[in-house]
Every structure is written in structure tokens, then in C-alpha cells.
Scaffold this motif. Structure first.
Motif, short mmCIF file in Angstrom:
data_model
loop_
_atom_site.label_atom_id
_atom_site.label_comp_id
_atom_site.label_asym_id
_atom_site.label_seq_id
_atom_site.Cartn_x
_atom_site.Cartn_y
_atom_site.Cartn_z
N GLY A 1 0.80 -1.22 0.00
CA GLY A 1 0.00 0.00 0.00
C GLY A 1 0.83 1.27 0.00
O GLY A 1 0.29 2.36 -0.18
N CYS A 2 2.13 1.14 0.20
CA CYS A 2 3.00 2.31 0.09
C CYS A 2 3.14 2.70 -1.38
O CYS A 2 2.78 1.94 -2.27
CB CYS A 2 4.39 2.01 0.68
SG CYS A 2 4.46 1.94 2.47
N ARG A 3 3.72 3.86 -1.60
CA ARG A 3 3.99 4.28 -2.97
C ARG A 3 4.93 3.27 -3.62
O ARG A 3 5.81 2.71 -2.94
CB ARG A 3 4.61 5.67 -2.99
CG ARG A 3 3.67 6.77 -2.53
CD ARG A 3 4.30 8.14 -2.69
NE ARG A 3 5.58 8.24 -2.02
CZ ARG A 3 5.80 8.92 -0.89
NH1 ARG A 3 4.82 9.56 -0.31
NH2 ARG A 3 6.99 8.96 -0.36
N PRO A 4 4.78 3.03 -4.93
CA PRO A 4 5.65 2.05 -5.61
C PRO A 4 7.13 2.30 -5.42
O PRO A 4 7.90 1.36 -5.21
CB PRO A 4 5.24 2.17 -7.09
CG PRO A 4 3.84 2.67 -7.04
CD PRO A 4 3.77 3.57 -5.83
N GLU A 5 7.57 3.56 -5.45
CA GLU A 5 9.00 3.84 -5.28
C GLU A 5 9.47 3.49 -3.87
O GLU A 5 10.58 3.01 -3.67
CB GLU A 5 9.36 5.29 -5.64
CG GLU A 5 8.66 6.35 -4.82
CD GLU A 5 7.31 6.79 -5.37
OE1 GLU A 5 6.76 7.76 -4.82
OE2 GLU A 5 6.78 6.19 -6.31
N THR A 6 8.61 3.68 -2.88
CA THR A 6 8.95 3.29 -1.51
C THR A 6 9.07 1.79 -1.41
O THR A 6 10.01 1.27 -0.79
CB THR A 6 7.89 3.80 -0.51
OG1 THR A 6 7.80 5.22 -0.61
CG2 THR A 6 8.24 3.42 0.92
N MET A 7 8.15 1.08 -2.03
CA MET A 7 8.19 -0.39 -2.00
C MET A 7 9.46 -0.91 -2.67
O MET A 7 10.08 -1.84 -2.17
CB MET A 7 6.94 -0.97 -2.63
CG MET A 7 5.70 -0.73 -1.79
SD MET A 7 4.21 -1.42 -2.51
CE MET A 7 4.55 -3.16 -2.36
N ARG A 8 9.85 -0.31 -3.78
CA ARG A 8 11.07 -0.74 -4.47
C ARG A 8 12.29 -0.49 -3.59
O ARG A 8 13.18 -1.33 -3.47
CB ARG A 8 11.23 -0.02 -5.80
CG ARG A 8 10.48 -0.63 -6.94
CD ARG A 8 10.92 -0.05 -8.28
NE ARG A 8 10.72 1.39 -8.38
CZ ARG A 8 9.57 1.98 -8.66
NH1 ARG A 8 8.50 1.26 -8.88
NH2 ARG A 8 9.49 3.30 -8.73
N GLN A 9 12.36 0.68 -2.99
CA GLN A 9 13.50 1.03 -2.14
C GLN A 9 13.59 0.17 -0.89
O GLN A 9 14.67 -0.15 -0.42
CB GLN A 9 13.42 2.50 -1.72
CG GLN A 9 13.59 3.48 -2.85
CD GLN A 9 13.26 4.90 -2.43
OE1 GLN A 9 12.76 5.15 -1.33
NE2 GLN A 9 13.52 5.85 -3.32
#
Length: 122
Positions: free
Chosen positions: A93-101
Motif C-alpha cells: 500500500g505504500c507508494r511504488p518507489e517506496t516499496m522498491r527502495q
């Protein structure tokens, strides 16, 4: 397998992630102190900012995985395996860039919470 699938689906369907984007950024400080005991203070600081229900879910999920890990000889579910399966779900549910990082980091953190449950949550 079914329980894990249900739990991951539940976490995926939450209106907000268990650990928000902002708190993922704060918890990422663990990277610099990954093998140092000061990481436990980072966890506690982030936990203090979690809503009560989110903290309770993270704590109970970690406790459950700790119990599963204690029977790893019978079920073959080590802390590493559990963290691989559930780590990313903590930031669903986090932003995609946060999930990737945070992907690999959340696996490390989830395993740390399992292995050091008493120090992290007590």
C-alpha cells in the motif's frame, strides 16, 4: 500456505499500509547500523509513531512468525524464509518507489524482528 495467503491478502487490502511511506524512510536508517544494537532504538522510535492498531498487528504477526520459526526443524520455515514471504507485505500500500527502495530492507527487518523478538517488542 492458506493462512499466509489470507494474511497477505488482508494486508494488501488495508486502506493504509501497516508502515507508512514516511516511517519506511525513518526505519531505513537501520541500513547504517544493521549489525549494531542501536537498531533496536530505531525500531522503538518508529513503533512509537505507529497507530496503536498497526503496532499491535506488527507485534502479533512478528510473535506468530517467531513461534513458527521455533519449530523450523519440523516445518522448514526459518526466519529467512518467513521474512522473504512476509517482509514486503508490511509495506503493501505504500507508494511504488517506496516499496522498491524498501523491498530487501523490509525482508532484513522482518527477519530481525523474528530473531530478536524479545529485544524489539519487550
Amino acid at each position: 500456505h492458506n493462512l499466509t495467503g489470507i494474511m497477505k491478502a488482508y494486508l494488501r487490502d488495508l486502506p493504509e499500509p501497516l508502515i507508512s511511506d514516511e516511517l519506511v524512510q525513518e526505519i531505513s536508517a537501520v541500513r547504517e547500523v544493521a549489525q549494531d544494537d542501536s537498531r533496536f532504538q530505531i525500531y522503538k522510535h518508529v513503533f512509537s509513531k505507529l497507530p496503536t492498531y498497526n503496532y499491535n498487528m506488527v507485534e502479533r504477526l512478528s510473535r506468530h512468525m517467531k513461534i513458527i520459526e521455533e519449530f523450523k526443524e519440523q516445518n522448514r520455515m526459518t526466519s529467512y524464509n518467513l521474512a522473504t514471504i512476509m517482509g514486503g507485505s508490511l509495506v503493501e500500500g505504500c507508494r511504488p518507489e517506496t516499496m522498491r527502495q524498501a523491498f530487501g530492507l523490509m525482508n532484513f527487518i522482518c527477519e530481525d524482528w523474528i530473531l530478536h523478538y524479545e529485544r524489539v517488542f519487550q
